[in-house]
Design a protein around this motif. Structure first.
Motif, PDB file in Angstrom:
ATOM      1  N   GLU A  16       0.831  -1.213   0.000  1.00 48.27           N
ATOM      2  CA  GLU A  16       0.000   0.000   0.000  1.00 48.27           C
ATOM      3  C   GLU A  16       0.866   1.264   0.000  1.00 48.27           C
ATOM      4  O   GLU A  16       0.594   2.230  -0.711  1.00 48.27           O
ATOM      5  N   ILE A  17       1.929   1.228   0.794  1.00 48.58           N
ATOM      6  CA  ILE A  17       2.821   2.387   0.871  1.00 48.58           C
ATOM      7  C   ILE A  17       3.585   2.549  -0.436  1.00 48.58           C
ATOM      8  O   ILE A  17       3.782   3.673  -0.916  1.00 48.58           O
ATOM      9  N   LEU A  18       4.003   1.443  -1.042  1.00 46.06           N
ATOM     10  CA  LEU A  18       4.693   1.516  -2.333  1.00 46.06           C
ATOM     11  C   LEU A  18       3.793   2.132  -3.401  1.00 46.06           C
ATOM     12  O   LEU A  18       4.221   2.980  -4.184  1.00 46.06           O
ATOM     13  N   GLU A  19       2.535   1.716  -3.437  1.00 50.19           N
ATOM     14  CA  GLU A  19       1.591   2.241  -4.429  1.00 50.19           C
ATOM     15  C   GLU A  19       1.345   3.733  -4.207  1.00 50.19           C
ATOM     16  O   GLU A  19       1.282   4.521  -5.152  1.00 50.19           O
ATOM     17  N   GLN A  20       1.230   4.141  -2.951  1.00 49.06           N
ATOM     18  CA  GLN A  20       1.023   5.555  -2.632  1.00 49.06           C
ATOM     19  C   GLN A  20       2.238   6.383  -3.065  1.00 49.06           C
ATOM     20  O   GLN A  20       2.090   7.470  -3.621  1.00 49.06           O
ATOM     21  N   ALA A  21       3.424   5.860  -2.860  1.00 51.15           N
ATOM     22  CA  ALA A  21       4.648   6.569  -3.269  1.00 51.15           C
ATOM     23  C   ALA A  21       4.715   6.691  -4.781  1.00 51.15           C
ATOM     24  O   ALA A  21       5.084   7.741  -5.321  1.00 51.15           O
ATOM     25  N   LYS A  22       4.343   5.638  -5.502  1.00 53.30           N
ATOM     26  CA  LYS A  22       4.345   5.692  -6.962  1.00 53.30           C
ATOM     27  C   LYS A  22       3.366   6.734  -7.480  1.00 53.30           C
ATOM     28  O   LYS A  22       3.654   7.467  -8.424  1.00 53.30           O
ATOM     29  N   ARG A  23       2.188   6.811  -6.851  1.00 53.57           N
ATOM     30  CA  ARG A  23       1.190   7.801  -7.283  1.00 53.57           C
ATOM     31  C   ARG A  23       1.656   9.223  -7.014  1.00 53.57           C
ATOM     32  O   ARG A  23       1.418  10.117  -7.812  1.00 53.57           O
ATOM     33  N   SER A  24       2.334   9.443  -5.896  1.00 54.97           N
ATOM     34  CA  SER A  24       2.795  10.798  -5.586  1.00 54.97           C
ATOM     35  C   SER A  24       3.897  11.238  -6.543  1.00 54.97           C
ATOM     36  O   SER A  24       3.979  12.402  -6.917  1.00 54.97           O
ATOM     37  N   ILE A  25       4.741  10.312  -6.964  1.00 52.41           N
ATOM     38  CA  ILE A  25       5.795  10.646  -7.931  1.00 52.41           C
ATOM     39  C   ILE A  25       5.184  10.946  -9.287  1.00 52.41           C
ATOM     40  O   ILE A  25       5.563  11.897  -9.958  1.00 52.41           O
ATOM     41  N   SER A  26       4.219  10.157  -9.713  1.00 54.84           N
ATOM     42  CA  SER A  26       3.616  10.374 -11.024  1.00 54.84           C
ATOM     43  C   SER A  26       2.868  11.699 -11.065  1.00 54.84           C
ATOM     44  O   SER A  26       2.804  12.340 -12.103  1.00 54.84           O
TER      45      SER A  26
END
Length: 74
Positions: A16-26
């Motif tokens: 969940e944290i990995l997905e949230q980090a990917k979305r914030s970078i994009s």
């Protein structure tokens, strides 16, 4: 001699944290930046003039040169 396949280590960070980090970078990548009025490079949104950091530095250097030459002319 062949190498042995290493077992994949368990993930330390929850997915969940990995997905949230990917979305914030994009989201950061999607922000449209302006173009420099001199060279066409990327500009930062913080300035009031559409200049990239290189052209802004050149402009500041030119101002300093002009200020140093002014007293010599008087």
């Amino acid at each position: 001699m062949k190498r042995r396949a290493q077992p994949k280590p368990d993930s330390v960070v929850p997915p969940e944290i990995l997905e949230q980090a990917k979305r914030s970078i994009s989201a950061d990548r999607l922000k449209k930046t302006g173009k420099c009025s001199v060279c066409g490079g990327e500009t930062s949104v913080s300035g009031d003039e559409p200049l990239c950091w290189v052209c802004r530095r050149l402009k500041i250097s030119a101002w300093r040169d002009v200020e140093q030459q002014m007293p010599a002319q008087e």
